[in-house]
Design a protein around this motif. Structure first.
Motif, PDB file in Angstrom:
ATOM      1  N   ILE A   1       0.840  -1.199   0.000  1.00 16.63           N
ATOM      2  CA  ILE A   1       0.000   0.000   0.000  1.00 16.63           C
ATOM      3  C   ILE A   1       0.877   1.251   0.000  1.00 16.63           C
ATOM      4  O   ILE A   1       2.001   1.238   0.487  1.00 16.63           O
ATOM      5  CB  ILE A   1      -0.970   0.032   1.208  1.00 16.63           C
ATOM      6  CG1 ILE A   1      -0.197   0.059   2.530  1.00 16.63           C
ATOM      7  CG2 ILE A   1      -1.925  -1.153   1.163  1.00 16.63           C
ATOM      8  CD1 ILE A   1      -1.066   0.328   3.745  1.00 16.63           C
ATOM      9  N   ASP A   2       0.367   2.316  -0.561  1.00 19.75           N
ATOM     10  CA  ASP A   2       1.010   3.625  -0.545  1.00 19.75           C
ATOM     11  C   ASP A   2      -0.097   4.659  -0.347  1.00 19.75           C
ATOM     12  O   ASP A   2      -0.442   5.405  -1.265  1.00 19.75           O
ATOM     13  CB  ASP A   2       1.769   3.865  -1.854  1.00 19.75           C
ATOM     14  CG  ASP A   2       2.549   5.175  -1.844  1.00 19.75           C
ATOM     15  OD1 ASP A   2       2.786   5.734  -0.744  1.00 19.75           O
ATOM     16  OD2 ASP A   2       2.908   5.650  -2.936  1.00 19.75           O
TER      17      ASP A   2
ATOM     18  N   LEU B   1      11.246   8.855   6.027  1.00 12.72           N
ATOM     19  CA  LEU B   1      10.180   7.948   6.421  1.00 12.72           C
ATOM     20  C   LEU B   1      10.614   7.239   7.688  1.00 12.72           C
ATOM     21  O   LEU B   1      11.769   6.816   7.806  1.00 12.72           O
ATOM     22  CB  LEU B   1       9.907   6.928   5.313  1.00 12.72           C
ATOM     23  CG  LEU B   1       9.352   7.514   4.019  1.00 12.72           C
ATOM     24  CD1 LEU B   1       9.312   6.447   2.937  1.00 12.72           C
ATOM     25  CD2 LEU B   1       7.961   8.092   4.242  1.00 12.72           C
ATOM     26  N   GLY B   2       9.693   7.120   8.636  1.00 16.38           N
ATOM     27  CA  GLY B   2      10.043   6.449   9.882  1.00 16.38           C
ATOM     28  C   GLY B   2       8.873   6.355  10.819  1.00 16.38           C
ATOM     29  O   GLY B   2       7.739   6.720  10.488  1.00 16.38           O
TER      30      GLY B   2
ATOM     31  N   THR C   1       0.200  10.670  -2.424  1.00 13.84           N
ATOM     32  CA  THR C   1       0.495   9.491  -1.616  1.00 13.84           C
ATOM     33  C   THR C   1       1.722   9.796  -0.757  1.00 13.84           C
ATOM     34  O   THR C   1       2.444  10.773  -1.001  1.00 13.84           O
ATOM     35  CB  THR C   1       0.794   8.265  -2.498  1.00 13.84           C
ATOM     36  OG1 THR C   1       1.995   8.522  -3.237  1.00 13.84           O
ATOM     37  CG2 THR C   1      -0.362   7.941  -3.429  1.00 13.84           C
ATOM     38  N   LEU C   2       1.959   8.948   0.224  1.00 13.05           N
ATOM     39  CA  LEU C   2       3.113   9.160   1.095  1.00 13.05           C
ATOM     40  C   LEU C   2       4.416   9.150   0.305  1.00 13.05           C
ATOM     41  O   LEU C   2       5.289   9.989   0.539  1.00 13.05           O
ATOM     42  CB  LEU C   2       3.154   8.091   2.196  1.00 13.05           C
ATOM     43  CG  LEU C   2       4.284   8.265   3.198  1.00 13.05           C
ATOM     44  CD1 LEU C   2       4.149   9.573   3.957  1.00 13.05           C
ATOM     45  CD2 LEU C   2       4.320   7.083   4.155  1.00 13.05           C
ATOM     46  N   SER C   3       4.555   8.232  -0.635  1.00 20.86           N
ATOM     47  CA  SER C   3       5.811   8.173  -1.400  1.00 20.86           C
ATOM     48  C   SER C   3       6.008   9.435  -2.235  1.00 20.86           C
ATOM     49  O   SER C   3       7.143   9.888  -2.417  1.00 20.86           O
ATOM     50  CB  SER C   3       5.855   6.926  -2.283  1.00 20.86           C
ATOM     51  OG  SER C   3       4.857   6.973  -3.275  1.00 20.86           O
ATOM     52  N   GLU C   4       4.930  10.031  -2.720  1.00 17.08           N
ATOM     53  CA  GLU C   4       5.053  11.282  -3.478  1.00 17.08           C
ATOM     54  C   GLU C   4       5.493  12.423  -2.559  1.00 17.08           C
ATOM     55  O   GLU C   4       6.353  13.219  -2.928  1.00 17.08           O
ATOM     56  CB  GLU C   4       3.739  11.617  -4.170  1.00 17.08           C
ATOM     57  CG  GLU C   4       3.390  10.651  -5.284  1.00 17.08           C
ATOM     58  CD  GLU C   4       1.976  10.835  -5.819  1.00 17.08           C
ATOM     59  OE1 GLU C   4       1.798  10.658  -7.032  1.00 17.08           O
ATOM     60  OE2 GLU C   4       1.060  11.165  -5.028  1.00 17.08           O
TER      61      GLU C   4
END
Length: 115
Positions: free
Chosen positions: A26-27, A69-70, A99-102
């Motif tokens: 998931i992202d 990220l953590g 999204t979080l990755s973006e």
């Protein structure tokens, strides 16, 4: 202790955490944005560990130019005070647009989290 997240946000964070624990790829977009009003720290959180309900995962920016990220514990965030003694707050107007990755990719490029 001041509540940093709403029950609705807790439910979504736990659902994302459960999906991650089950091994689903998931992202999700961040569910909540927390920040220090008198410092430069910001946290965009996407999930809570379903085992303890306190360990959150997301993009953490302590204002040092190195967002990453953590994990962070909500119970610890609720004890933080900035230089003027102000506690961590929830951004009541935050609307996730990525999204979080973006968010993470943009933050790495810019040295801080951008809305």
């Amino acid at each position: 202790m001041k509540t940093l997240i709403t029950e609705q946000q807790r439910t979504q964070l736990l659902a994302n955490g459960q999906a991650h624990a089950e091994g689903r790829d998931i992202d999700p977009p961040p569910v909540v944005k927390l920040f220090t009003p008198d410092a430069q720290a910001t946290w965009l959180l996407t999930e809570l560990d379903p085992e303890d309900g306190d360990t959150a995962f997301g993009l953490c920016d302590l204002g040092l130019g190195m967002p990453e990220l953590g994990s962070v514990r909500l119970s610890e965030l609720s004890t933080i005070r900035g230089p003027l003694g102000l506690p961590v707050e929830r951004d009541l107007y935050f609307i996730s647009r990525r999204t979080l990755s973006e968010y993470a990719a943009l933050a790495r490029d810019n040295g801080s989290i951008l809305d």
